[in-house]
Motif scaffolding. Structure first.
Motif, PDB file in Angstrom:
ATOM      1  N   GLN A  27       0.824  -1.204   0.000  1.00 51.37           N
ATOM      2  CA  GLN A  27       0.000   0.000   0.000  1.00 51.37           C
ATOM      3  C   GLN A  27       0.863   1.261   0.000  1.00 51.37           C
ATOM      4  N   LEU A  28       1.893   1.293   0.828  1.00 49.17           N
ATOM      5  CA  LEU A  28       2.761   2.469   0.889  1.00 49.17           C
ATOM      6  C   LEU A  28       3.547   2.649  -0.403  1.00 49.17           C
ATOM      7  N   ARG A  29       3.941   1.552  -1.036  1.00 45.61           N
ATOM      8  CA  ARG A  29       4.644   1.655  -2.327  1.00 45.61           C
ATOM      9  C   ARG A  29       3.713   2.210  -3.407  1.00 45.61           C
ATOM     10  N   ARG A  30       2.463   1.754  -3.422  1.00 41.02           N
ATOM     11  CA  ARG A  30       1.500   2.286  -4.409  1.00 41.02           C
ATOM     12  C   ARG A  30       1.313   3.782  -4.208  1.00 41.02           C
ATOM     13  N   MET A  31       1.258   4.211  -2.953  1.00 42.27           N
ATOM     14  CA  MET A  31       1.123   5.643  -2.684  1.00 42.27           C
ATOM     15  C   MET A  31       2.344   6.401  -3.182  1.00 42.27           C
ATOM     16  N   GLY A  32       3.520   5.804  -3.042  1.00 48.23           N
ATOM     17  CA  GLY A  32       4.742   6.436  -3.497  1.00 48.23           C
ATOM     18  C   GLY A  32       4.836   6.559  -4.999  1.00 48.23           C
ATOM     19  N   GLU A  33       4.019   5.772  -5.700  1.00 49.52           N
ATOM     20  CA  GLU A  33       4.032   5.799  -7.163  1.00 49.52           C
ATOM     21  C   GLU A  33       3.108   6.858  -7.749  1.00 49.52           C
TER      22      GLU A  33
ATOM     23  N   GLY B 139       4.069  13.070  -6.900  1.00 48.35           N
ATOM     24  CA  GLY B 139       3.392  13.331  -5.650  1.00 48.35           C
ATOM     25  C   GLY B 139       4.218  13.070  -4.421  1.00 48.35           C
ATOM     26  N   ARG B 140       3.615  13.359  -3.325  1.00 46.19           N
ATOM     27  CA  ARG B 140       4.198  13.121  -2.019  1.00 46.19           C
ATOM     28  C   ARG B 140       3.250  12.240  -1.231  1.00 46.19           C
ATOM     29  N   SER B 141       3.816  11.272  -0.549  1.00 45.63           N
ATOM     30  CA  SER B 141       3.039  10.406   0.322  1.00 45.63           C
ATOM     31  C   SER B 141       3.570  10.551   1.734  1.00 45.63           C
ATOM     32  N   PHE B 142       2.656  10.550   2.673  1.00 50.77           N
ATOM     33  CA  PHE B 142       3.020  10.718   4.071  1.00 50.77           C
ATOM     34  C   PHE B 142       2.440   9.573   4.882  1.00 50.77           C
TER      35      PHE B 142
ATOM     36  N   ALA C 197      12.661  -0.768  16.235  1.00 49.00           N
ATOM     37  CA  ALA C 197      13.711  -0.703  15.208  1.00 49.00           C
ATOM     38  C   ALA C 197      13.148  -1.046  13.828  1.00 49.00           C
ATOM     39  N   ASP C 198      12.188  -1.969  13.761  1.00 49.30           N
ATOM     40  CA  ASP C 198      11.574  -2.330  12.482  1.00 49.30           C
ATOM     41  C   ASP C 198      10.794  -1.158  11.893  1.00 49.30           C
ATOM     42  N   ILE C 199      10.127  -0.389  12.753  1.00 47.30           N
ATOM     43  CA  ILE C 199       9.389   0.779  12.278  1.00 47.30           C
ATOM     44  C   ILE C 199      10.353   1.813  11.724  1.00 47.30           C
ATOM     45  N   LEU C 200      11.451   2.035  12.428  1.00 48.19           N
ATOM     46  CA  LEU C 200      12.462   2.982  11.938  1.00 48.19           C
ATOM     47  C   LEU C 200      13.076   2.492  10.624  1.00 48.19           C
ATOM     48  N   ASP C 201      13.312   1.181  10.509  1.00 51.01           N
ATOM     49  CA  ASP C 201      13.822   0.612   9.256  1.00 51.01           C
ATOM     50  C   ASP C 201      12.821   0.819   8.119  1.00 51.01           C
ATOM     51  N   LEU C 202      11.546   0.617   8.409  1.00 46.64           N
ATOM     52  CA  LEU C 202      10.498   0.794   7.408  1.00 46.64           C
ATOM     53  C   LEU C 202      10.466   2.233   6.907  1.00 46.64           C
ATOM     54  N   VAL C 203      10.487   3.186   7.814  1.00 44.83           N
ATOM     55  CA  VAL C 203      10.463   4.598   7.431  1.00 44.83           C
ATOM     56  C   VAL C 203      11.701   4.941   6.601  1.00 44.83           C
ATOM     57  N   GLY C 204      12.850   4.445   7.017  1.00 41.53           N
ATOM     58  CA  GLY C 204      14.084   4.684   6.260  1.00 41.53           C
ATOM     59  C   GLY C 204      14.030   4.073   4.872  1.00 41.53           C
ATOM     60  N   ALA C 205      13.529   2.846   4.774  1.00 37.98           N
ATOM     61  CA  ALA C 205      13.434   2.176   3.475  1.00 37.98           C
ATOM     62  C   ALA C 205      12.489   2.919   2.539  1.00 37.98           C
ATOM     63  N   LEU C 206      11.384   3.410   3.066  1.00 37.90           N
ATOM     64  CA  LEU C 206      10.443   4.165   2.236  1.00 37.90           C
ATOM     65  C   LEU C 206      11.078   5.451   1.731  1.00 37.90           C
TER      66      LEU C 206
ATOM     67  N   GLU D 217      13.506   4.510  -1.062  1.00 34.43           N
ATOM     68  CA  GLU D 217      12.759   4.171  -2.276  1.00 34.43           C
ATOM     69  C   GLU D 217      12.257   5.430  -2.968  1.00 34.43           C
ATOM     70  N   GLU D 218      11.770   6.392  -2.190  1.00 33.82           N
ATOM     71  CA  GLU D 218      11.267   7.649  -2.770  1.00 33.82           C
ATOM     72  C   GLU D 218      12.398   8.402  -3.470  1.00 33.82           C
ATOM     73  N   GLN D 219      13.551   8.436  -2.835  1.00 37.64           N
ATOM     74  CA  GLN D 219      14.693   9.141  -3.425  1.00 37.64           C
ATOM     75  C   GLN D 219      15.147   8.462  -4.712  1.00 37.64           C
ATOM     76  N   LEU D 220      15.174   7.128  -4.730  1.00 31.42           N
ATOM     77  CA  LEU D 220      15.573   6.397  -5.936  1.00 31.42           C
ATOM     78  C   LEU D 220      14.566   6.576  -7.054  1.00 31.42           C
ATOM     79  N   ALA D 221      13.287   6.588  -6.707  1.00 33.41           N
ATOM     80  CA  ALA D 221      12.237   6.770  -7.710  1.00 33.41           C
ATOM     81  C   ALA D 221      12.305   8.151  -8.321  1.00 33.41           C
ATOM     82  N   ALA D 222      12.774   9.135  -7.564  1.00 34.40           N
ATOM     83  CA  ALA D 222      12.827  10.508  -8.047  1.00 34.40           C
ATOM     84  C   ALA D 222      13.972  10.732  -9.056  1.00 34.40           C
ATOM     85  N   LYS D 223      14.937   9.830  -9.056  1.00 22.44           N
ATOM     86  CA  LYS D 223      16.098   9.993  -9.967  1.00 22.44           C
ATOM     87  C   LYS D 223      15.808   9.500 -11.350  1.00 22.44           C
TER      88      LYS D 223
END
Length: 139
Positions: A76-82, A86-89, A121-130, A133-139
């Motif tokens: 779901q979060l990846r679809r929002m990032g696509e 746009g910006r997803s929060f 720590a998993d939540i922090l990893d998730l936020v970091g991974a998202l 992914e957003e930064q890579l998608a923007a390039k």
């Protein structure tokens, strides 16, 4: 948390905007179903409402942990990032330090431990991974 369900948030925002002209422009708050996310913004266009490319997905820590083995939250979060340009929060409700107090349930047919959220720590990893992914998608 008290009064944090979508309906109460909608009512509070509608009341606050209706009681104030501080925005400097006319604004209307509506409650409608969105294809992605829990909250979004739209503008009136000649062909109707046009959804702006900014979405908010609201998750409680317990819900995020509970559904994490199925990978639903990541999909779901990846679809929002696509969303184009746009910006997803992610609006995380609750204290991530209490994530270990919730259970990540196994979905029917097995789950994916790679996406499982079981502690802070998993939540922090998730936020970091998202974010990555957003930064890579923007390039």
């Amino acid at each position: 948390q008290a009064n944090s369900n979508p309906l109460s948030i909608y009512l509070k925002v509608r009341e606050a905007i209706g009681a104030s002209d501080a925005l400097g422009f006319q604004c209307d708050v509506r409650r409608e179903s969105l294809p992605l996310g829990d909250f979004g913004w739209a503008v009136e266009a000649e062909d109707g409402l046009r959804l702006l490319p900014a979405l908010v997905e609201r998750k409680r820590v317990g819900d995020l942990v509970g559904r994490s083995r199925s990978g639903d939250h990541m999909a779901q979060l990846r679809r929002m990032g696509e969303v184009r340009a746009g910006r997803s929060f992610l609006l995380l409700e609750g204290d991530p330090r209490f994530a270990a107090g919730f259970t990540a349930y196994e979905p029917r047919g097995g789950g994916c431990d790679d996406d499982a959220v079981t502690e802070e720590a998993d939540i922090l990893d998730l936020v970091g991974a998202l974010q990555v992914e957003e930064q890579l998608a923007a390039k």
